[in-house]
Every structure is written in structure tokens, then in C-alpha cells.
Design a protein around this motif. Structure first.
Motif, PDB file in Angstrom:
ATOM      1  N   GLU A   1       0.897  -1.006   0.179  1.00 15.76           N
ATOM      2  CA  GLU A   1      -0.091   0.001  -0.223  1.00 15.76           C
ATOM      3  C   GLU A   1       0.791   1.189   0.239  1.00 15.76           C
ATOM      4  OE1 GLU A   1      -2.922  -2.352  -0.425  1.00 15.76           O
ATOM      5  OE2 GLU A   1      -3.272  -0.373  -0.465  1.00 15.76           O
TER       6      GLU A   1
ATOM      7  N   ILE B   1      -0.257   4.512  -1.528  1.00 17.37           N
ATOM      8  CA  ILE B   1      -1.480   5.472  -0.592  1.00 17.37           C
ATOM      9  C   ILE B   1      -0.823   6.172   0.309  1.00 17.37           C
ATOM     10  CG2 ILE B   1      -3.403   5.153   1.005  1.00 17.37           C
ATOM     11  CD1 ILE B   1      -4.250   2.921  -1.004  1.00 17.37           C
TER      12      ILE B   1
ATOM     13  N   ASP C   1       1.041   9.040  -0.889  1.00 16.62           N
ATOM     14  CA  ASP C   1      -0.007  10.179  -1.037  1.00 16.62           C
ATOM     15  C   ASP C   1      -0.428  10.801   0.135  1.00 16.62           C
ATOM     16  OD1 ASP C   1      -2.129   8.370  -3.799  1.00 16.62           O
ATOM     17  OD2 ASP C   1      -0.047   9.372  -3.707  1.00 16.62           O
TER      18      ASP C   1
ATOM     19  N   GLY D   1      -8.606  13.185   2.233  1.00 20.74           N
ATOM     20  CA  GLY D   1      -9.061  12.312   0.963  1.00 20.74           C
ATOM     21  C   GLY D   1      -7.873  11.370   0.898  1.00 20.74           C
ATOM     22  N   SER D   2      -6.861  11.572   1.174  1.00 21.95           N
ATOM     23  CA  SER D   2      -5.779  10.610   0.933  1.00 21.95           C
ATOM     24  C   SER D   2      -5.894   9.847   2.218  1.00 21.95           C
ATOM     25  CB  SER D   2      -4.210  11.279   1.033  1.00 21.95           C
ATOM     26  OG  SER D   2      -4.198  12.096   0.067  1.00 21.95           O
TER      27      SER D   2
ATOM     28  N   GLY E   1      -8.561   8.958   3.526  1.00 23.53           N
ATOM     29  CA  GLY E   1      -9.892   8.013   3.374  1.00 23.53           C
ATOM     30  C   GLY E   1      -9.238   7.004   2.564  1.00 23.53           C
ATOM     31  N   ARG E   2      -8.512   7.190   1.344  1.00 23.27           N
ATOM     32  CA  ARG E   2      -8.043   6.212   0.851  1.00 23.27           C
ATOM     33  C   ARG E   2      -7.315   5.033   1.475  1.00 23.27           C
ATOM     34  NH1 ARG E   2      -7.416  10.492  -2.807  1.00 23.27           N
ATOM     35  NH2 ARG E   2      -5.412  10.489  -2.514  1.00 23.27           N
TER      36      ARG E   2
ATOM     37  N   ALA F   1      -9.613   2.703   3.345  1.00 23.81           N
ATOM     38  CA  ALA F   1     -10.205   1.894   2.754  1.00 23.81           C
ATOM     39  C   ALA F   1      -9.238   0.762   2.277  1.00 23.81           C
ATOM     40  CB  ALA F   1     -10.767   2.740   1.297  1.00 23.81           C
ATOM     41  N   SER F   2      -8.113   1.078   2.114  1.00 24.38           N
ATOM     42  CA  SER F   2      -7.455   0.057   1.685  1.00 24.38           C
ATOM     43  C   SER F   2      -7.124  -0.957   2.686  1.00 24.38           C
ATOM     44  CB  SER F   2      -5.757   0.580   1.200  1.00 24.38           C
ATOM     45  OG  SER F   2      -5.059   0.992   2.340  1.00 24.38           O
TER      46      SER F   2
ATOM     47  N   SER G   1     -12.415  -5.371  -5.910  1.00 20.69           N
ATOM     48  CA  SER G   1     -13.189  -4.583  -6.909  1.00 20.69           C
ATOM     49  C   SER G   1     -13.119  -5.081  -8.463  1.00 20.69           C
ATOM     50  CB  SER G   1     -12.709  -3.138  -6.841  1.00 20.69           C
ATOM     51  OG  SER G   1     -11.261  -3.169  -7.020  1.00 20.69           O
TER      52      SER G   1
END
Length: 196
Positions: free
Chosen positions: A62, A65, A68, A104-105, A107-108, A111-112, A195
Motif C-alpha cells: 500500500e 497510498i 499520497d 481524501g488521502s 480516506g483512501r 479503505a485499503s 473490486s
């Protein structure tokens, strides 16, 4: 002599009712609340990257991410706004945009973590998630308190009798409230499956 004393007392009463003290008090309160918003964002900017560095080794897959998040943090802390800039909607919007990108970063990243249950079992990820939640709660409270102070100030400078003093003595301008990013009212998509 009594007439002059009464006239001076009446003049003082009129001036006291014209916002001479209440307008700057309300403005300083709004500025102090803005400082709390900045402190909450700074706490998040300082805390989260330190935790991210701790979990980097366990999340090699990851890495993008996490990178980011670090880059978004750098951008979020590079956009500074002072209390004197609060009347400039463009500066407030630039600050909010940088903070939204950082959020937002994060949040990603969350999510991962949810997509890979083996990562959730690691205490460092739980700590990271707890800190993200705590930081976001602090930000929410600070923003709410700031917007309440801004509303009180903006109302004060626009209503009688304080509007007189605000206009004549201070040239007061409305302060820009903090606003949610566009689309914030929509529920985010959360998927626990692949996904593909």
C-alpha cells in the motif's frame, strides 16, 4: 455643570451601545476559534505521518497510498492562512482545498486497510485509525466552534446598534465561515470485497 455631566453620561451610553467593545471582542473570539481550527489540522498533520511511518513496513503493497498521505500532508501544511486573511474567500478556499486533499488521502488509506483484513489485525493500523478518527473529531469540533463565532461576529456587525460602531470605527467586514467541500453530503462508497 449637571447638564454637561448628563450629556457626557448619555454620550458614553450611546457609544457603549454602538459596538465599541463588543465588535472587537467578537472579532477576536472568531480569530481565536480559527486558531483552534488550525491547531486541530496541525495536530492531524503532525500525528498521522508519524504513525504512517510506523506502519509503512507492514504495508509495502500500500506504499502508493501512504506516499499520497505524506505528500498531501506536505501540501496541507504549506497552505497557511492568518486571521487577517479570513475575509478573503479565495485564501480560505485554498486552505480548505488543501485540507480536503489531505483528508481524501487518509480516506483512501483507511479503505485499503479495510480491504485487507490481515492488515487490520496489526495494532499499528488500529492506532492509526483511532488517531485519524480522533483528529477528524477534533477538527469537526473546532470548525463548528469557529463557524459559531463567525456567525456571532457577522451578526453583530450587521445589526443595530453595533453595526454603527462596526462601520464607523472599525470598517468591519464579514468573516468567511468554513464550508464543507462540494459533495460532502453524499455517503461515501465502502466496499469490503474485491473490486475486480
Amino acid at each position: 455643570m449637571k447638564f454637561r455631566a448628563l450629556l457626557a453620561l448619555a454620550g458614553a451610553a450611546l457609544l457603549a451601545g454602538c459596538g465599541l467593545n463588543s465588535v472587537p471582542t467578537a472579532e477576536e473570539n472568531a480569530k481565536a476559534k480559527w486558531a483552534d481550527v488550525q491547531a486541530a489540522y496541525q495536530r492531524r498533520a503532525d500525528t498521522i505521518p508519524a504513525l504512517v511511518n510506523t506502519v509503512k513496513g507492514a504495508a509495502a503493497s500500500e506504499g502508493k497510498i501512504l506516499t499520497d498521505v505524506v505528500e498531501a500532508r506536505a501540501k496541507a501544511t504549506s497552505v497557511q492562512i492568518t486571521a487577517n486573511d479570513l475575509t478573503d474567500p479565495n485564501k480560505v478556499a485554498a486552505f480548505q482545498a488543501a485540507q480536503n486533499q489531505f483528508g481524501g488521502s487518509i480516506g483512501r488509506l483507511i479503505a485499503s486497510v479495510e480491504a485487507y483484513p490481515q492488515l487490520q489485525s496489526q495494532a499499528t493500523f488500529k492506532t492509526l485509525m483511532d488517531q485519524v478518527e480522533g483528529s477528524n473529531n477534533r477538527i469537526t469540533i473546532a470548525v463548528r466552534d469557529y463557524n459559531t463565532a463567525v456567525q456571532a461576529y457577522n451578526t453583530r456587525i450587521r445589526t443595530f446598534p453595533d453595526a454603527i460602531g462596526a462601520k464607523i470605527f472599525y470598517g468591519a467586514k464579514p468573516i468567511v465561515p468554513f464550508q464543507a467541500q462540494a459533495g460532502a453530503e453524499k455517503m461515501p462508497d465502502v466496499s469490503f470485497g474485491n473490486s475486480n
